[in-house]
Design an enzyme around this catalytic site. Structure first.
Site, PDB file in Angstrom:
ATOM      1  N   CYS A   1       0.820  -1.215   0.000  1.00 57.49           N
ATOM      2  CA  CYS A   1       0.000   0.000   0.000  1.00 57.49           C
ATOM      3  C   CYS A   1       0.854   1.266   0.000  1.00 57.49           C
ATOM      4  O   CYS A   1       2.007   1.266   0.462  1.00 57.49           O
ATOM      5  CB  CYS A   1      -0.884   0.046   1.244  1.00 57.49           C
TER       6      CYS A   1
ATOM      7  N   GLU B   1       0.647   3.824   1.919  1.00 60.78           N
ATOM      8  CA  GLU B   1       1.022   4.253   3.270  1.00 60.78           C
ATOM      9  C   GLU B   1       2.315   3.577   3.723  1.00 60.78           C
ATOM     10  O   GLU B   1       3.202   4.213   4.280  1.00 60.78           O
ATOM     11  CB  GLU B   1      -0.087   3.894   4.276  1.00 60.78           C
TER      12      GLU B   1
ATOM     13  N   CYS C   1      -5.643   0.415   5.413  1.00 59.91           N
ATOM     14  CA  CYS C   1      -5.993  -0.974   5.722  1.00 59.91           C
ATOM     15  C   CYS C   1      -5.437  -1.349   7.098  1.00 59.91           C
ATOM     16  O   CYS C   1      -4.602  -0.636   7.671  1.00 59.91           O
ATOM     17  CB  CYS C   1      -5.464  -1.914   4.636  1.00 59.91           C
TER      18      CYS C   1
END
Ligand code: THU
Length: 133
Positions: A53, A55, A86
């Site tokens: 991801c 992030e 997530c």
């Protein structure tokens, strides 16, 4: 660094996403206490499971530069309501700063603000243990 500037950086980061499988591009801009910004975008993989991801890309870039004092992360995607990190990314963020500000934005300009404590109230913490039961 204003929030508006941080949002622009997350949008710019999003352009670099590699998301041919989901077509869901995500950008992140991570602000440190010292005012430095680390950007990330998701990188997918044909195995799917190896996808990382936006992030976590931003966090890993920062940590490898020796920066761990995070203040705020902005996440941008084309989703309504705005995407939130997530579970895996929440735990990774919690490793470094428990009271991180999380700003979730979409391309229509909708902004939702959270704290990491609110999104992951009972994060796993190893604590101290001597390994015995
Ligand atoms: N994704 C992120 O990069 N960040 C999030 O907060 C949610 C999901 C990515 C992973 C994958 O490449 C795509 O979005 C679809 O799940």
């Amino acid at each position: 660094m204003t929030e508006k500037e941080l949002i622009e950086k997350a949008k710019k980061a999003r352009i670099k996403a590699y998301a041919p499988y989901s077509n869901f591009k995500v950008g992140a801009a991570l602000l440190t206490k010292a005012g430095k910004v680390y950007m990330g975008a998701n990188v997918e993989n044909s195995t799917f499971g190896l996808t990382v991801c936006a992030e976590r890309i931003a966090v890993f870039k920062a940590v490898n530069r020796g920066d761990k004092n995070f203040v705020k992360i902005v996440i941008v995607a084309d989703k309504n309501p705005p995407v939130t990190p997530c579970g895996a990314c929440r735990q990774v963020l919690a490793e470094f700063v428990r009271d991180l500000k999380i700003v979730c934005v979409n391309l229509q300009g909708k902004v939702e603000r959270y704290s990491l404590k609110e999104l992951l109230p009972e994060a796993f913490e190893k604590g101290s243990t001597d390994g015995t039961d």
